[in-house]
Scaffold this motif. Structure first.
Motif, mmCIF file in Angstrom:
data_model
loop_
_atom_site.group_PDB
_atom_site.id
_atom_site.type_symbol
_atom_site.label_atom_id
_atom_site.label_comp_id
_atom_site.label_asym_id
_atom_site.label_seq_id
_atom_site.Cartn_x
_atom_site.Cartn_y
_atom_site.Cartn_z
ATOM 1 N N VAL A 1 0.855 -1.188 0.000
ATOM 2 C CA VAL A 1 0.000 0.000 0.000
ATOM 3 C C VAL A 1 0.890 1.237 0.000
ATOM 4 N N MET A 2 0.744 2.080 -1.016
ATOM 5 C CA MET A 2 1.542 3.297 -1.147
ATOM 6 C C MET A 2 0.589 4.491 -1.207
ATOM 7 N N PRO A 3 0.266 5.074 -0.060
ATOM 8 C CA PRO A 3 -0.753 6.128 -0.027
ATOM 9 C C PRO A 3 -0.184 7.519 -0.280
ATOM 10 N N GLU A 4 -1.012 8.378 -0.822
ATOM 11 C CA GLU A 4 -0.675 9.799 -0.895
ATOM 12 C C GLU A 4 -0.638 10.362 0.520
ATOM 13 N N ALA A 5 0.343 11.262 0.757
ATOM 14 C CA ALA A 5 0.457 11.891 2.078
ATOM 15 C C ALA A 5 0.712 13.385 1.974
ATOM 16 N N GLY A 6 0.488 13.942 0.799
ATOM 17 C CA GLY A 6 0.703 15.372 0.629
ATOM 18 C C GLY A 6 2.161 15.701 0.373
ATOM 19 N N TRP A 7 2.385 16.795 -0.325
ATOM 20 C CA TRP A 7 3.740 17.230 -0.650
ATOM 21 C C TRP A 7 4.556 17.392 0.614
ATOM 22 N N ASN A 8 3.945 17.961 1.657
ATOM 23 C CA ASN A 8 4.615 18.100 2.959
ATOM 24 C C ASN A 8 3.609 17.884 4.079
ATOM 25 N N ASN B 1 17.874 19.603 17.915
ATOM 26 C CA ASN B 1 18.538 20.881 18.198
ATOM 27 C C ASN B 1 17.907 21.964 17.320
ATOM 28 N N ASP B 2 18.407 23.169 17.445
ATOM 29 C CA ASP B 2 17.832 24.291 16.697
ATOM 30 C C ASP B 2 17.951 24.076 15.194
ATOM 31 N N GLU B 3 19.058 23.503 14.740
ATOM 32 C CA GLU B 3 19.221 23.247 13.308
ATOM 33 C C GLU B 3 18.135 22.311 12.793
ATOM 34 N N SER B 4 17.856 21.254 13.553
ATOM 35 C CA SER B 4 16.835 20.295 13.136
ATOM 36 C C SER B 4 15.453 20.935 13.131
ATOM 37 N N VAL B 5 15.162 21.733 14.158
ATOM 38 C CA VAL B 5 13.867 22.421 14.223
ATOM 39 C C VAL B 5 13.719 23.389 13.058
ATOM 40 N N ASP B 6 14.745 24.184 12.808
ATOM 41 C CA ASP B 6 14.670 25.153 11.716
ATOM 42 C C ASP B 6 14.495 24.461 10.373
ATOM 43 N N ARG B 7 15.160 23.320 10.220
ATOM 44 C CA ARG B 7 15.069 22.621 8.935
ATOM 45 C C ARG B 7 13.649 22.097 8.694
ATOM 46 N N ILE B 8 13.064 21.481 9.706
ATOM 47 C CA ILE B 8 11.719 20.934 9.491
ATOM 48 C C ILE B 8 10.692 22.051 9.395
ATOM 49 N N MET B 9 10.918 23.166 10.085
ATOM 50 C CA MET B 9 10.017 24.309 9.924
ATOM 51 C C MET B 9 10.062 24.833 8.490
ATOM 52 N N GLY B 10 11.235 24.759 7.869
ATOM 53 C CA GLY B 10 11.339 25.145 6.474
ATOM 54 C C GLY B 10 10.506 24.253 5.572
ATOM 55 N N PHE B 11 10.503 22.944 5.866
ATOM 56 C CA PHE B 11 9.645 22.032 5.112
ATOM 57 C C PHE B 11 8.168 22.329 5.391
ATOM 58 N N PHE B 12 7.845 22.588 6.654
ATOM 59 C CA PHE B 12 6.460 22.888 7.011
ATOM 60 C C PHE B 12 5.939 24.101 6.253
ATOM 61 N N ALA B 13 6.817 25.066 6.022
ATOM 62 C CA ALA B 13 6.391 26.288 5.332
ATOM 63 C C ALA B 13 5.965 26.003 3.902
ATOM 64 N N PRO C 1 4.356 27.744 8.788
ATOM 65 C CA PRO C 1 4.902 26.474 9.289
ATOM 66 C C PRO C 1 4.264 26.018 10.591
ATOM 67 N N ARG C 2 3.600 26.920 11.313
ATOM 68 C CA ARG C 2 2.988 26.544 12.581
ATOM 69 C C ARG C 2 1.673 25.805 12.402
ATOM 70 N N ARG C 3 1.184 25.723 11.164
ATOM 71 C CA ARG C 3 -0.074 25.014 10.938
ATOM 72 C C ARG C 3 0.043 23.526 11.267
ATOM 73 N N VAL C 4 1.232 22.961 11.098
ATOM 74 C CA VAL C 4 1.371 21.508 11.215
ATOM 75 C C VAL C 4 1.314 21.065 12.670
ATOM 76 N N TRP C 5 2.308 21.470 13.483
ATOM 77 C CA TRP C 5 2.356 21.068 14.895
ATOM 78 C C TRP C 5 2.313 22.258 15.838
ATOM 79 N N TRP D 1 4.760 18.740 19.379
ATOM 80 C CA TRP D 1 5.973 18.342 18.664
ATOM 81 C C TRP D 1 6.506 17.018 19.214
ATOM 82 N N ALA D 2 6.608 16.919 20.527
ATOM 83 C CA ALA D 2 7.149 15.696 21.130
ATOM 84 C C ALA D 2 6.275 14.484 20.829
ATOM 85 N N ALA D 3 4.982 14.690 20.720
ATOM 86 C CA ALA D 3 4.060 13.589 20.436
ATOM 87 C C ALA D 3 4.214 13.066 19.010
ATOM 88 N N HIS D 4 4.921 13.821 18.146
ATOM 89 C CA HIS D 4 5.165 13.396 16.773
ATOM 90 C C HIS D 4 6.651 13.131 16.509
#
Length: 334
Positions: free
Chosen positions: A123-130, A207-219, A225-229, A239-242
């Motif tokens: 099963v290969m489901p669609e999950a959205g671009w981000n 760390n901050d680098e990891s947070v900033d990077r995923i926030m960039g993807f969220f955007a 970017p705050r819409r996601v978590w 965030w911790a729950a995910h």
């Protein structure tokens, strides 16, 4: 006297009406009663397309996604017949990464030609671009998109009711999908018998680098970017729950496969290639492996293979390397 008679008459009339209502309900057929109490309709398949040998695309309309229609690709086993409700197949869920889609695994790898998967429904489901395999926070309002609800509730039930999927499931994914695979296995105990993550985003709060990077993807393409978590400080609990690192105790009973490169040029890269994303995810994977060890997990396989970038040749190789563990959990011959 007149008032008393009137009051008694009213009471008798009410009793008669109540008796009449009960008699009407008793004469309704079971079908009529079920219609009256039927739940809100769930996800439904609105189109089926045969795209290649053993490859079928389902177009699924999803309430969790605001009524939108998205696609799910099935790589079907030999002998698969969805009309035969007596046969249910072991199921491998393969999740795509950010910027990919439901076609990524079949277009970028040899998954459709792997002989050991001819007895498995993939099963290969669609999950959205981000989409990040999450029910989005949306400023605390929730709602569309709710990818986790779509996959783990709507789609799972649909596949198991109408499309031959069985209750034995394993899950694997790359990058964003690696995070999704571990997150689903941890957040839905017992749903998946094993999980594999290839170059996964497995500790976005490292760390901050990891947070900033995923926030960039969220955007994404100009989105909030705050819409996601939510905000990584104000909504840190979300965030911790995910974050699979903080779900390590829940992953303890699940066989887990983790693999990642270090972001430098490896044997499947052009000379001189480097990749900061893979280097970040490599640190995240080492942290998760440590958390799993601390939690007492005894069924963890790691392949931190050193040189290698964030690219498909490695993920195809790692799918093959992890299949013995995944198929073993499904009790399918390897």
């Amino acid at each position: 006297m007149t008032a008393a008679i009137t009051s008694a008459t009213i009471r008798r009339s009410r009793c008669l009406l109540l008796i009449l209502a009960v008699l009407i309900l008793l004469t309704l057929t079971p079908d009529a009663l079920s219609v009256a109490s039927a739940p809100v309709r769930g996800a439904e398949v609105v189109a089926v397309t045969q795209v290649a040998d053993r490859q079928v695309d389902l177009s699924v309309r999803s309430p969790a996604l605001g009524g939108r229609t998205v696609n799910v690709r099935l790589l079907t086993p030999d002998g698969w017949n969805p009309d035969d409700r007596r046969r249910h197949w072991p199921t491998l869920w393969l999740l795509h990464g950010c910027c990919g889609d439901y076609t990524s695994w079949t277009s970028q790898t040899d998954v459709a030609r792997v002989d050991s998967l001819r007895d498995v429904l993939v099963v290969m489901p669609e999950a959205g671009w981000n989409g990040w395999y999450s029910d989005w926070w949306n400023d605390g309002q929730g709602g569309d998109p709710a990818w986790e609800t779509f996959h783990t509730q709507e789609l799972r039930r649909l596949l198991e009711h109408d499309w031959g999927a069985g209750p034995r499931r394993v899950i694997a994914g790359l990058s964003m999908g690696g995070q999704g695979a571990l997150m689903y296995a941890a957040r839905h105990p017992g749903m998946f018998k094993a999980a594999a993550a290839y170059s996964g985003s497995v500790h976005p709060l490292l760390n901050d680098e990891s947070v900033d990077r995923i926030m960039g993807f969220f955007a994404g393409q100009g989105g909030d970017p705050r819409r996601v978590w939510g905000d990584p400080v104000a909504q840190r609990d979300i965030w911790a729950a995910h974050d699979p690192y903080y779900l390590a105790k829940r992953l303890k009973p699940v066989p887990v496969y983790l693999s990642c490169g270090d972001g430098t040029a490896g044997p499947l890269d052009p000379p001189g290639a480097t990749n900061a994303l893979e280097a970040d995810f490599n640190r995240q994977n080492h942290a998760l492996a440590g958390a799993l060890e601390k939690a007492g997990a005894r069924h963890v396989t790691t392949n931190f293979y050193g040189p290698g970038t964030h690219s498909w040749p490695y993920w195809e190789r790692e799918l093959h390397a992890s299949l013995p563990m995944l198929l073993g959990a499904l009790r399918v011959p390897r």
